[in-house]
Design an enzyme around this catalytic site. Structure first.
Site, mmCIF file in Angstrom:
data_model
loop_
_atom_site.group_PDB
_atom_site.id
_atom_site.type_symbol
_atom_site.label_atom_id
_atom_site.label_comp_id
_atom_site.label_asym_id
_atom_site.label_seq_id
_atom_site.Cartn_x
_atom_site.Cartn_y
_atom_site.Cartn_z
ATOM 1 N N ASP A 286 0.826 -1.212 0.000
ATOM 2 C CA ASP A 286 0.000 0.000 0.000
ATOM 3 C C ASP A 286 0.859 1.260 0.000
ATOM 4 O OD1 ASP A 286 -2.284 1.617 0.117
ATOM 5 O OD2 ASP A 286 -2.329 1.566 2.300
ATOM 6 N N GLY B 297 0.754 4.722 -4.352
ATOM 7 C CA GLY B 297 0.674 6.175 -4.506
ATOM 8 C C GLY B 297 1.955 6.773 -5.055
ATOM 9 N N ARG C 243 2.443 8.735 -8.767
ATOM 10 C CA ARG C 243 3.033 10.054 -8.972
ATOM 11 C C ARG C 243 4.314 9.975 -9.807
ATOM 12 N NH1 ARG C 243 0.665 10.093 -4.074
ATOM 13 N NH2 ARG C 243 2.489 9.387 -2.915
ATOM 14 N N ASP D 228 -7.571 1.903 -4.337
ATOM 15 C CA ASP D 228 -6.731 1.931 -3.141
ATOM 16 C C ASP D 228 -7.577 2.091 -1.884
ATOM 17 O OD1 ASP D 228 -4.139 2.098 -1.767
ATOM 18 O OD2 ASP D 228 -4.703 4.186 -1.417
ATOM 19 N N ASP E 276 -8.188 -0.764 1.008
ATOM 20 C CA ASP E 276 -7.870 -0.482 2.413
ATOM 21 C C ASP E 276 -9.064 -0.758 3.318
ATOM 22 O OD1 ASP E 276 -5.357 0.366 1.627
ATOM 23 O OD2 ASP E 276 -5.811 2.501 1.822
#
Length: 179
Positions: free
Chosen positions: A45, A49, A53, A66, A70
């Site tokens: 996890d 992200g 990016r 995501d 979660d």
């Protein structure tokens, strides 16, 4: 152009889902394997992200994948913990309710106002405690921080939504006075 479904961060997300499902399958029969799989899923996890990016592959689908991964992983873990520790079911239920409600309200607030940013039970021989007790003690600070963040999200999003409602109400009142 690569389909959003094949973006690297989303591939990481799919692997997280697979690992979490495997962890939940093995929880009743092989808790150590299940713990390892769950921790690996959680560890990944932290990369999706950054990959999004770094590779310029940010997407709404990835963001929702995501968040849902979660939430679902947390809910399934808490259900399994409720089965293992029925004495604490109420606390697990509170944690689930807080997690869902704070993220739901925070998500809807961010959609409306995106510019606001307010985020085997054997003993462990050397310690003379059970493996899951050790896991509980190690994960408690993380859970406490996560719970505090959820409370902050809930309060901040609720205040922002209420301020928006009040502003809209005042605008409606002002327009009625002008008529």
């Amino acid at each position: 152009m690569v389909s959003v479904f094949l973006f690297v961060p989303n591939l990481i997300g799919y692997s997280r889902i697979f690992l979490a499902l495997a962890a939940f399958y093995f929880m009743p029969s092989s808790p150590k394997l299940a713990t390892g799989l769950y921790l690996l899923s959680s560890f990944l996890d932290s990369f999706d992200g950054h990959a999004a990016r770094l590779l310029n592959q940010c997407s709404r689908f990835g963001m929702m994948l995501d968040m849902l991964t979660d939430r679902c992983a947390t809910m399934c873990l808490l259900v399994n913990l409720s089965l293992l520790y029925p004495r604490y079911v109420f606390l697990f239920q509170l944690s689930m309710s807080l997690d869902i409600s704070s993220h739901w309200l925070h998500l809807h607030r961010s959609v409306i106002l995106p510019q606001i940013h307010p985020g085997d039970t054997g003993l462990v021989p050397s310690l003379n405690i059970h493996f899951f007790q050790l896991l509980l003690y190690c994960s408690f600070p993380i859970c406490a921080i996560k719970t505090a963040i959820s409370v902050i999200h809930l309060i901040t999003a609720a205040r922002n939504m209420a301020a928006m409602d009040q502003a809209e109400g005042e605008q409606g009142l002002a327009s009625r006075k002008q008529d």
